[in-house]
Design a protein around this motif. Structure first.
Motif, PDB file in Angstrom:
ATOM      1  N   VAL A   5      -6.543   7.737   4.324  1.00 26.12           N
ATOM      2  CA  VAL A   5      -5.520   7.791   3.293  1.00 26.12           C
ATOM      3  C   VAL A   5      -5.290   6.386   2.740  1.00 26.12           C
ATOM      4  CG1 VAL A   5      -3.155   8.415   2.733  1.00 26.12           C
ATOM      5  CG2 VAL A   5      -4.434   9.764   4.412  1.00 26.12           C
ATOM      6  N   GLU A   6      -5.677   6.183   1.477  1.00 25.07           N
ATOM      7  CA  GLU A   6      -5.495   4.891   0.823  1.00 25.07           C
ATOM      8  C   GLU A   6      -4.101   4.788   0.211  1.00 25.07           C
ATOM      9  OE1 GLU A   6      -9.864   6.122  -0.244  1.00 25.07           O
ATOM     10  OE2 GLU A   6      -7.897   7.101  -0.051  1.00 25.07           O
ATOM     11  N   SER A   7      -3.617   3.569   0.135  1.00 22.98           N
ATOM     12  CA  SER A   7      -2.342   3.284  -0.531  1.00 22.98           C
ATOM     13  C   SER A   7      -2.358   1.834  -0.990  1.00 22.98           C
ATOM     14  CB  SER A   7      -1.167   3.544   0.411  1.00 22.98           C
ATOM     15  OG  SER A   7      -1.237   2.707   1.552  1.00 22.98           O
ATOM     16  N   GLY A   8      -1.365   1.484  -1.811  1.00 25.78           N
ATOM     17  CA  GLY A   8      -1.210   0.104  -2.239  1.00 25.78           C
ATOM     18  C   GLY A   8      -1.684  -0.193  -3.648  1.00 25.78           C
ATOM     19  N   LEU A  20      -4.588  -3.335  -0.620  1.00 23.24           N
ATOM     20  CA  LEU A  20      -4.817  -1.921  -0.376  1.00 23.24           C
ATOM     21  C   LEU A  20      -4.891  -1.658   1.124  1.00 23.24           C
ATOM     22  CD1 LEU A  20      -7.583  -1.126  -3.026  1.00 23.24           C
ATOM     23  CD2 LEU A  20      -5.099  -1.186  -3.309  1.00 23.24           C
ATOM     24  N   SER A  21      -4.405  -0.489   1.514  1.00 22.62           N
ATOM     25  CA  SER A  21      -4.485  -0.052   2.908  1.00 22.62           C
ATOM     26  C   SER A  21      -5.220   1.285   2.983  1.00 22.62           C
ATOM     27  CB  SER A  21      -3.089   0.114   3.503  1.00 22.62           C
ATOM     28  OG  SER A  21      -2.368  -1.098   3.474  1.00 22.62           O
ATOM     29  N   CYS A  22      -5.887   1.495   4.103  1.00 24.96           N
ATOM     30  CA  CYS A  22      -6.562   2.764   4.362  1.00 24.96           C
ATOM     31  C   CYS A  22      -6.244   3.151   5.801  1.00 24.96           C
ATOM     32  CB  CYS A  22      -8.058   2.625   4.150  1.00 24.96           C
ATOM     33  SG  CYS A  22      -9.024   4.084   4.646  1.00 24.96           S
ATOM     34  N   THR A  77      -6.172   0.809  10.825  1.00 26.00           N
ATOM     35  CA  THR A  77      -6.018   0.705   9.379  1.00 26.00           C
ATOM     36  C   THR A  77      -6.945  -0.376   8.828  1.00 26.00           C
ATOM     37  OG1 THR A  77      -3.718   1.454   9.475  1.00 26.00           O
ATOM     38  CG2 THR A  77      -4.395   0.242   7.508  1.00 26.00           C
ATOM     39  N   THR A 109      -7.204   5.336  -4.532  1.00 26.15           N
ATOM     40  CA  THR A 109      -5.949   4.819  -5.072  1.00 26.15           C
ATOM     41  C   THR A 109      -6.279   4.032  -6.339  1.00 26.15           C
ATOM     42  OG1 THR A 109      -3.934   3.561  -4.558  1.00 26.15           O
ATOM     43  CG2 THR A 109      -5.990   2.697  -3.658  1.00 26.15           C
TER      44      THR A 109
END
Length: 115
Positions: A5-8, A20-22, A77, A109
């Motif tokens: 799940v990517e975010s940022g 970015l985070s995964c 992560t 993302t």
């Protein structure tokens, strides 16, 4: 079941930074070759950076000295620190995990670099 799940992602001005985070579940990222890829509109998906289980890193020429890939094994992560962003960095960014004959992808993302 493997989940990445990517975010940022977001909108940033040229010259700005994003991280970015995964977040991974169902795998131990330390045991995989992890990577970031990106896909801009109308273009093919391209490699951005990878990190191996031995912490060896590799970068696309277009992002060398601006992006840094890293991982936090305690949090399971993967990260991508992106500095000095340019409009041509605009794309959907995906993380992936490669190992045991399989490639797992996140949903991506969006990163938009624009003034």
């Amino acid at each position: 079941q493997v989940q990445l799940v990517e975010s940022g992602g977001g909108l940033v001005q040229p010259g700005g930074s994003l991280r970015l985070s995964c977040a991974a579940s169902g795998i131990i990222i330390k045991l995989y070759k992890m990577g970031w890829h990106r896909q801009a509109p109308g273009k093919e998906r391209e490699l951005v950076a990878t990190i191996t289980s031995g912490d060896s890193t590799n970068y696309a020429d277009s992002v060398k000295d601006r992006f840094t890939i890293s991982s936090d094994n305690a949090k399971n992560t993967l990260y991508l620190q992106m500095n000095s962003l340019k409009p041509e960095d605009t794309a959907v960014y995906y993380c992936n995990a490669v190992g045991w004959g399989k490639i797992n992808w996140g949903q991506g993302t969006q990163v938009t670099v624009s003034s």
